[in-house]
Design a protein around this motif. Structure first.
Motif, short mmCIF file in Angstrom:
data_model
loop_
_atom_site.label_atom_id
_atom_site.label_comp_id
_atom_site.label_asym_id
_atom_site.label_seq_id
_atom_site.Cartn_x
_atom_site.Cartn_y
_atom_site.Cartn_z
N LEU A 1 -30.69 -12.82 -37.07
CA LEU A 1 -29.29 -12.50 -37.32
C LEU A 1 -28.41 -13.73 -37.13
O LEU A 1 -27.47 -13.96 -37.90
N GLN A 2 -28.73 -14.52 -36.12
CA GLN A 2 -27.93 -15.71 -35.86
C GLN A 2 -28.01 -16.68 -37.03
O GLN A 2 -27.01 -17.32 -37.41
N LYS A 3 -29.18 -16.81 -37.66
CA LYS A 3 -29.33 -17.68 -38.82
C LYS A 3 -28.49 -17.19 -39.99
O LYS A 3 -27.97 -17.99 -40.77
N LEU A 4 -28.37 -15.87 -40.12
CA LEU A 4 -27.60 -15.31 -41.22
C LEU A 4 -26.11 -15.64 -41.13
O LEU A 4 -25.40 -15.63 -42.14
N THR A 5 -25.64 -15.97 -39.92
CA THR A 5 -24.22 -16.29 -39.77
C THR A 5 -23.86 -17.59 -40.47
O THR A 5 -22.69 -17.85 -40.75
N THR A 6 -24.86 -18.43 -40.74
CA THR A 6 -24.60 -19.70 -41.43
C THR A 6 -25.05 -19.66 -42.89
O THR A 6 -25.00 -20.67 -43.58
N THR A 7 -25.48 -18.48 -43.35
CA THR A 7 -25.90 -18.31 -44.74
C THR A 7 -24.71 -17.89 -45.59
O THR A 7 -23.97 -16.98 -45.22
N PHE B 1 -19.14 -12.00 -47.50
CA PHE B 1 -18.33 -11.59 -46.36
C PHE B 1 -18.90 -12.25 -45.11
O PHE B 1 -20.11 -12.52 -45.02
N PRO B 2 -18.07 -12.52 -44.12
CA PRO B 2 -18.55 -13.19 -42.90
C PRO B 2 -19.42 -12.26 -42.06
O PRO B 2 -19.26 -11.04 -42.05
N ILE B 3 -20.39 -12.86 -41.36
CA ILE B 3 -21.28 -12.14 -40.47
C ILE B 3 -21.12 -12.70 -39.06
O ILE B 3 -21.09 -13.91 -38.86
N ARG B 4 -21.01 -11.80 -38.10
CA ARG B 4 -20.92 -12.23 -36.71
C ARG B 4 -21.92 -11.46 -35.88
O ARG B 4 -22.15 -10.26 -36.12
N VAL B 5 -22.53 -12.13 -34.91
CA VAL B 5 -23.55 -11.50 -34.08
C VAL B 5 -23.12 -11.59 -32.62
O VAL B 5 -22.67 -12.62 -32.14
N PHE B 6 -23.28 -10.45 -31.93
CA PHE B 6 -23.02 -10.39 -30.49
C PHE B 6 -24.35 -10.08 -29.80
O PHE B 6 -25.08 -9.19 -30.22
N HIS B 7 -24.65 -10.81 -28.75
CA HIS B 7 -25.91 -10.62 -28.01
C HIS B 7 -25.61 -10.00 -26.65
O HIS B 7 -24.67 -10.41 -25.96
N GLN B 8 -26.40 -9.00 -26.27
CA GLN B 8 -26.26 -8.38 -24.96
C GLN B 8 -27.63 -7.96 -24.45
O GLN B 8 -28.58 -7.84 -25.23
N LYS B 9 -27.75 -7.73 -23.15
CA LYS B 9 -29.01 -7.23 -22.61
C LYS B 9 -29.20 -5.80 -23.09
O LYS B 9 -28.24 -5.09 -23.41
#
Length: 314
Positions: A17-23, A27-35
């Motif tokens: 998902l993090q790689k997709l944020t720079t693809t 539309f923009p993609i943002r990823v949030f990481h949590q436990k």
């Protein structure tokens, strides 16, 4: 903006998902990481970070069409609906596919809190036929309504948390739009998943579902519906436990303990005497077995039912 919540995944999904944020995308993609905290927590994170007029949820193992969001947004058409619901193609665990609403029929609009409550009661009267309505996916939720009434998911529920959420949300709606266009494919691929595995740990979680119905319908002349709804969800929970235990190869003692906890529920024992089964796909002996507290008999009946369905599908 497409917002993705990585709920402590360990299979590389977060990195993907993090790689997709720079693809480059439309539309923009943002990823949030949590436990890892469960679906409710992840969805609450998405709600709190959302900025748009509407919020849409999708399960990770299902499919949406290329034009799903475009069509649902077009249904709004300046009418400012509180809730917009799309039609779904449901693929059950045996590979049978069916549509949840007739795609040839006209779209429906429900207006006014009394009419919305009547619709909720109609669906509560037969939760099996309308179980798709209480799922969180394939719907547009008005973000301002969520914030105004503090409508967040119950994070103590590690499974089935969408049912009470949708009921609570619907209880604040004045307008509902049902589009008959098929916009989502739901794959009910068995119970071998994390959410289902929590059900032996929380065998009474279904009471939060029936409790949500009661919060909206109690005292309004819907006592018979609430009685049936209570028993139906209890029976449904036991069936899911048996199916899940078989799929995950759970020990019999753990399954028996979970079933016994449900059977011993005081509300179930009070209501089961008034329960009348509406569908013939459940073993008709189940209500009597509940009255007798025959846990082993219930498990055997459900396993026989599961095998019958599986043989029919093959």
């Amino acid at each position: 903006m497409l917002k993705n919540i990585n709920d402590g995944s360990t299979d590389g999904s977060g990195d993907l998902l993090q790689k997709l944020t720079t693809t480059p995308t439309n539309f923009p993609i943002r990823v949030f990481h949590q436990k890892n905290s469960g679906q409710g927590s992840a969805r609450n994170k998405g709600i709190k970070t959302a900025k748009g007029k509407y919020i849409y949820f999708a399960d990770i193992d299902d499919e949406i069409s290329e034009h799903t969001l475009e069509h649902l947004s077009a249904c709004e058409g300046g009418s400012d609906y509180d809730f917009i619901v799309g039609n779904t193609s449901w693929i059950d665990g045996y590979g049978t596919e069916f549509l949840l609403m007739d795609p040839e029929s006209k779209d429906d609009v429900i207006t006014g809190s009394d009419s919305v409550t009547e619709m909720l009661a109609d669906y509560a009267a037969d939760p099996k036929d309308y179980r798709w309505f209480w799922t969180v996916w394939n719907k547009l939720y008005k973000r301002s309504l969520i914030i105004e009434h503090n409508l967040f998911f119950d994070e103590t529920m590690r499974s089935l948390e969408d049912v009470p959420y949708v009921i609570r949300y619907l209880s604040h709606c004045q307008t509902v739009y049902l589009t008959k266009k098929v916009l989502y494919r739901y794959f009910h691929c068995g119970q071998e998943n994390y959410a289902s595995s929590w059900q032996t740990k929380q065998p009474l979680v279904w009471k939060k579902q029936t409790g949500a119905f009661a919060d909206v319908l109690a005292g309004r002349g819907y006592d018979d519906i609430l009685t049936y709804n209570y028993c139906e969800y209890a029976i449904w929970a036991m069936f899911r436990l048996c199916l899940m235990a078989e799929s995950l190869d759970e020990g019999f003692d753990e399954l028996e303990s979970a079933i016994e906890t449900i059977v011993s529920d005081q509300g179930l024992q009070e209501n089961i005497h008034k329960y009348r089964q509406k569908h013939d796909d459940n073993d008709p002996t189940i209500p009597n077995l509940i009255k007798k507290h025959d846990t082993k008999g219930i498990i055997n009946a459900f396993h026989a039912q599961i095998n019958k369905r599986r043989n029919k599908a093959n």
